[in-house]
Design a protein around this motif. Sequence first.
Motif, PDB file in Angstrom:
ATOM      1  N   LEU A 191      41.444  35.769  24.895  1.00 46.71           N
ATOM      2  CA  LEU A 191      41.219  34.568  25.681  1.00 46.71           C
ATOM      3  C   LEU A 191      41.138  34.945  27.154  1.00 46.71           C
ATOM      4  O   LEU A 191      42.012  35.650  27.669  1.00 46.71           O
ATOM      5  N   THR A 192      40.091  34.488  27.832  1.00 49.21           N
ATOM      6  CA  THR A 192      39.932  34.744  29.255  1.00 49.21           C
ATOM      7  C   THR A 192      40.071  33.431  30.016  1.00 49.21           C
ATOM      8  O   THR A 192      39.305  32.492  29.778  1.00 49.21           O
ATOM      9  N   GLU A 193      41.057  33.362  30.902  1.00 50.05           N
ATOM     10  CA  GLU A 193      41.263  32.175  31.734  1.00 50.05           C
ATOM     11  C   GLU A 193      41.203  32.512  33.220  1.00 50.05           C
ATOM     12  O   GLU A 193      41.337  31.632  34.062  1.00 50.05           O
ATOM     13  N   GLU A 194      41.018  33.775  33.542  1.00 49.35           N
ATOM     14  CA  GLU A 194      40.980  34.227  34.929  1.00 49.35           C
ATOM     15  C   GLU A 194      39.581  34.052  35.488  1.00 49.35           C
ATOM     16  O   GLU A 194      38.603  34.533  34.921  1.00 49.35           O
ATOM     17  N   THR A 195      39.453  33.356  36.627  1.00 45.40           N
ATOM     18  CA  THR A 195      38.143  33.104  37.228  1.00 45.40           C
ATOM     19  C   THR A 195      37.863  33.983  38.424  1.00 45.40           C
ATOM     20  O   THR A 195      36.809  33.861  39.050  1.00 45.40           O
ATOM     21  N   GLY A 196      38.794  34.880  38.777  1.00 45.09           N
ATOM     22  CA  GLY A 196      38.571  35.738  39.932  1.00 45.09           C
ATOM     23  C   GLY A 196      37.462  36.738  39.705  1.00 45.09           C
ATOM     24  O   GLY A 196      37.016  36.975  38.576  1.00 45.09           O
ATOM     25  N   PRO A 197      36.971  37.364  40.782  1.00 48.58           N
ATOM     26  CA  PRO A 197      35.890  38.342  40.651  1.00 48.58           C
ATOM     27  C   PRO A 197      36.266  39.487  39.721  1.00 48.58           C
ATOM     28  O   PRO A 197      37.407  39.935  39.689  1.00 48.58           O
ATOM     29  N   VAL A 198      35.305  39.944  38.964  1.00 51.44           N
ATOM     30  CA  VAL A 198      35.505  41.065  38.048  1.00 51.44           C
ATOM     31  C   VAL A 198      34.917  42.312  38.677  1.00 51.44           C
ATOM     32  O   VAL A 198      33.762  42.329  39.090  1.00 51.44           O
ATOM     33  N   LYS A 199      35.709  43.365  38.773  1.00 51.02           N
ATOM     34  CA  LYS A 199      35.248  44.593  39.409  1.00 51.02           C
ATOM     35  C   LYS A 199      34.444  45.433  38.428  1.00 51.02           C
ATOM     36  O   LYS A 199      34.676  45.412  37.220  1.00 51.02           O
ATOM     37  N   THR A 200      33.514  46.180  38.972  1.00 44.01           N
ATOM     38  CA  THR A 200      32.701  47.061  38.148  1.00 44.01           C
ATOM     39  C   THR A 200      33.597  48.025  37.376  1.00 44.01           C
ATOM     40  O   THR A 200      34.520  48.619  37.925  1.00 44.01           O
ATOM     41  N   GLY A 201      33.296  48.139  36.084  1.00 42.81           N
ATOM     42  CA  GLY A 201      34.038  49.087  35.254  1.00 42.81           C
ATOM     43  C   GLY A 201      35.297  48.527  34.630  1.00 42.81           C
ATOM     44  O   GLY A 201      35.992  49.234  33.909  1.00 42.81           O
ATOM     45  N   THR A 202      35.618  47.232  34.869  1.00 41.65           N
ATOM     46  CA  THR A 202      36.856  46.688  34.315  1.00 41.65           C
ATOM     47  C   THR A 202      36.647  46.044  32.959  1.00 41.65           C
ATOM     48  O   THR A 202      37.608  45.636  32.330  1.00 41.65           O
TER      49      THR A 202
END
Length: 311
Positions: free
Chosen positions: A279-290
Amino acid sequence: MDVVLHIGAHRTATTTFQAYLAENRVALARKGITVWGPKQTRDGLLTGVIPVDSPRPPQEQLDRARARVAINIARERRAGAKVLVISDENMIGAPRRCLRQGRLYSDIGQRMARFAHALDGQVTRAYLSIRSHESFWASVLSYGVARGHRVPDTATLEALAASPRLWRDVVLDVACALPGVKLTVMPYEIFGGLPERMLEHMTGLGPMPRAHAREWMNQAPNLPQLRRIVKDRGGAPAGLPEGPGKWQPFDDTALRDMREAYADDLYWLRAGAEGLAQLTEETGPVKTGTTPRPDQRKRGQDDGIENRRLA
């Protein structure tokens, strides 16, 4: 090249997401992202994955679709794409079928197994959006009535509210149909209006364009619109209350039960979903490679899928 499936569900801002992808196609191509939306998938590309009325037997239709998809994926790979996003909510079925059966996507497992075969093991990640049950069914009913369905009676609404099939069952079926594929669930309540955040999670390629990110598409009609639609086609808007705003057809008891069911779905997902989904609830930016690779999925996923098959 990563191949990413965005499979819906319906009424979770899928059209908004696909419009965002289409409007930003050039900018996304510069980032190495290629998109197959409904204009591509429903223009013959996936024909035969789900059998159609044809002189060719179903298996031959599927084999021909598999070859066609392989040719097109190879072309995208040769062109240098880093990520191919395939977005089409009709892969999992149709909301009108959900209405007829009174259940959430009862044949999603069989359908996604055929798409997995057609994609020949090339899918690395899959994304499913879910929505609170009372909100999902209200939107499906509103859209259905606008498209010609009758206004549901009390018995129909009670059956929908008491449906034993929850999002948990949908997730289990998808995980079983896509073994080895990292499955992520994204709640509509968080990501419905944030298509750029959804794409960041899907690709892991950093911040995505904000252009056209707040253009809301294909909204369910409101009560005045529904009353007018029913009246224009010669019906009586019985069952549609007076007043403005969105239509909420369920009573207080049903609303409480459906919200509790959704809370149970989310609790199960937050607890790890038996290692089958994240489940993904985080809306912050996603860094390359994560974005984790398929071989980095949670321990126990293969065992969970095998147990599901045996059950």
